[in-house]
Write an enzyme that holds these catalytic residues in place. Sequence first.
Site, PDB file in Angstrom:
ATOM      1  N   TYR A  36       0.848  -1.187   0.000  1.00 32.46           N
ATOM      2  CA  TYR A  36       0.000   0.000   0.000  1.00 32.46           C
ATOM      3  C   TYR A  36       0.891   1.246   0.000  1.00 32.46           C
ATOM      4  O   TYR A  36       1.847   1.322   0.765  1.00 32.46           O
ATOM      5  CB  TYR A  36      -0.910  -0.009   1.234  1.00 32.46           C
ATOM      6  CG  TYR A  36      -1.785   1.219   1.347  1.00 32.46           C
ATOM      7  CD1 TYR A  36      -2.802   1.454   0.432  1.00 32.46           C
ATOM      8  CD2 TYR A  36      -1.589   2.148   2.371  1.00 32.46           C
ATOM      9  CE1 TYR A  36      -3.607   2.581   0.517  1.00 32.46           C
ATOM     10  CE2 TYR A  36      -2.393   3.277   2.473  1.00 32.46           C
ATOM     11  CZ  TYR A  36      -3.398   3.488   1.549  1.00 32.46           C
ATOM     12  OH  TYR A  36      -4.185   4.604   1.638  1.00 32.46           O
ATOM     13  N   LYS A  47       4.395   9.236   8.682  1.00 37.01           N
ATOM     14  CA  LYS A  47       3.935   8.642   9.946  1.00 37.01           C
ATOM     15  C   LYS A  47       4.842   8.900  11.158  1.00 37.01           C
ATOM     16  O   LYS A  47       4.772   9.942  11.764  1.00 37.01           O
ATOM     17  CB  LYS A  47       3.729   7.144   9.741  1.00 37.01           C
ATOM     18  CG  LYS A  47       2.637   6.868   8.674  1.00 37.01           C
ATOM     19  CD  LYS A  47       1.944   5.581   8.926  1.00 37.01           C
ATOM     20  CE  LYS A  47       1.020   5.208   7.770  1.00 37.01           C
ATOM     21  NZ  LYS A  47      -0.315   4.899   8.166  1.00 37.01           N
ATOM     22  N   ASP A 107       9.332   2.694  -0.109  1.00 31.92           N
ATOM     23  CA  ASP A 107       8.280   3.406   0.611  1.00 31.92           C
ATOM     24  C   ASP A 107       8.349   2.941   2.059  1.00 31.92           C
ATOM     25  O   ASP A 107       7.864   1.862   2.414  1.00 31.92           O
ATOM     26  CB  ASP A 107       6.910   3.087  -0.008  1.00 31.92           C
ATOM     27  CG  ASP A 107       5.776   3.734   0.778  1.00 31.92           C
ATOM     28  OD1 ASP A 107       6.032   4.291   1.861  1.00 31.92           O
ATOM     29  OD2 ASP A 107       4.625   3.661   0.309  1.00 31.92           O
TER      30      ASP A 107
HETATM   31  C1  PLP Z   1       3.579   2.226   3.234  1.00 34.56           C
HETATM   32  C2  PLP Z   1       2.662   3.404   3.167  1.00 34.56           C
HETATM   33  N1  PLP Z   1       2.868   4.347   2.228  1.00 34.56           N
HETATM   34  C3  PLP Z   1       2.099   5.446   2.140  1.00 34.56           C
HETATM   35  C4  PLP Z   1       1.049   5.639   3.004  1.00 34.56           C
HETATM   36  C5  PLP Z   1       0.226   6.881   2.914  1.00 34.56           C
HETATM   37  O1  PLP Z   1       0.494   7.711   3.999  1.00 34.56           O
HETATM   38  P1  PLP Z   1      -0.590   8.815   4.441  1.00 34.56           P
HETATM   39  O2  PLP Z   1      -1.766   8.061   4.947  1.00 34.56           O
HETATM   40  O3  PLP Z   1       0.115   9.631   5.480  1.00 34.56           O
HETATM   41  O4  PLP Z   1      -0.911   9.600   3.214  1.00 34.56           O
HETATM   42  C6  PLP Z   1       0.782   4.681   3.989  1.00 34.56           C
HETATM   43  C7  PLP Z   1      -0.361   4.847   4.907  1.00 34.56           C
HETATM   44  O5  PLP Z   1      -0.856   3.921   5.516  1.00 34.56           O
HETATM   45  C8  PLP Z   1       1.604   3.535   4.078  1.00 34.56           C
HETATM   46  O6  PLP Z   1       1.405   2.595   4.994  1.00 34.56           O
END
Ligand code: PLP
Length: 419
Positions: free
Chosen positions: A143, A265, A237
């Site tokens: 994700y 986060k 990511d």
């Molecule tokens: C691995 C990963 N990338 C990107 C995101 C997106 O982050 P945000 O919710 O702060 O936009 C998340 C959110 O859960 C994530 O777990």
Amino acid sequence: MNTTNSEFFSALSERIPGGVNSPFRAFQAVGGHPPVLVRGRGSRVWDVEGTEYLDFCCAWGPLMLGHSHPELVAAGRQALEDGSVFGASTPWELEFVEAITAAYPSMQKVRLVNSGAEAVASTLRVARGATGKARIVKFEGCYHGHVECLDSVGIEAEELGGPLALGASPGSAAETLIATFNDLASVRTILQAHHQEVAAVIIEPIPGSMAVTRPLPGFLEGLRCLCEEFGVLLIFDEVLSGCRVARGGAQEIFGVQPDLTCLGKALAGGMPVGAYGGRRDLMDHVAPLGKVYQAGTFCGNPLTVRCGTANLKHLAQAGVYQRLAEETDFLTRSLEGLHPNLRFVAYPGMFGLYFAPREITNHHDMEQVDLEFYRGFYHRLLAKGIYLPPSSLDAAGLSLAHSRPDLERFVQAVAEGLS
Ligand SMILES: Cc1ncc(COP(=O)(O)O)c(C=O)c1O
């Protein structure tokens, strides 16, 4: 007047789609209404009815120090008093990005944004701008936030009823190629056919949306080599794994250096944040230095940045991740054998708990996860004051605020919740 969780949730649902400002928060995977929360302190949260919960959701990742940590409260209060946003450079940005680059040496230059999704979208732009190529390879089950070319195809779209997410642009989805996590052959096949069009491979090195999935030995290293071989960029990511599994994220644990990294986060301890960065030559494409445009009113705002620096300073203290590793080891040992299908996959600061005959290694294995059993289990634990993510396929969190007695209480609740 609203007083109960269900009254508040009904009123919220009148004005906000589904009653939530992010669909993960709705209890669709487990059924029922979510508690409506009003307070958090350390490892605990309280709802509008005054019920206390031990929090293992940790706001879906950010809260490494727990709720309302005094060092973050002090930093945030001072920032509000001094001015929370200037739309101009500040000395605190320097402190924050230096703390980031100290933990992530692969990030020679960094841009601050406001969310993980923004960091991912901006990183893809840098990859495309720097290589002059448009397509992106992603892994099914990873994700990356609400980023059109990544969440509009594959299982995320299929879950919502179609091969293309409703409202997504077909052009953007056509840029995406999908590989299988832990399967280097699937990547090689795609790159052999398409490397001339592919700008980058993006991966969650430790995925947190297939519960928590371990990369098999050699997988990330092999991926790094494949990207070299075919001349495409590698993007980690680490929005979820960053500062959770280690201060320097999965790249520290596995010793694999990506070209570009996305963070968010846990970087700022609970303030809205994202950051992206990587090789200097790639980041120098970002405006105003280069022609890859990315901007934002609140990017690098002092409130986030000053809390973020306090957070990273705390996480840089000796022994912090060692303690988290000891606590996740304790949980692993204590939960072992409680149920034949109970799977507990943990890294310091995050864990997956689900019911399946064997551990998930890629998205195909998710079919074996017993979602129905988790529904009942989830509500039995909630009734005992344990607040887990309301989906068996999302990573739970462990913070420095969780004490050993908290974890003993969790283990006991799991044992009782299974019977
Ligand atoms: C691995 C990963 N990338 C990107 C995101 C997106 O982050 P945000 O919710 O702060 O936009 C998340 C959110 O859960 C994530 O777990």
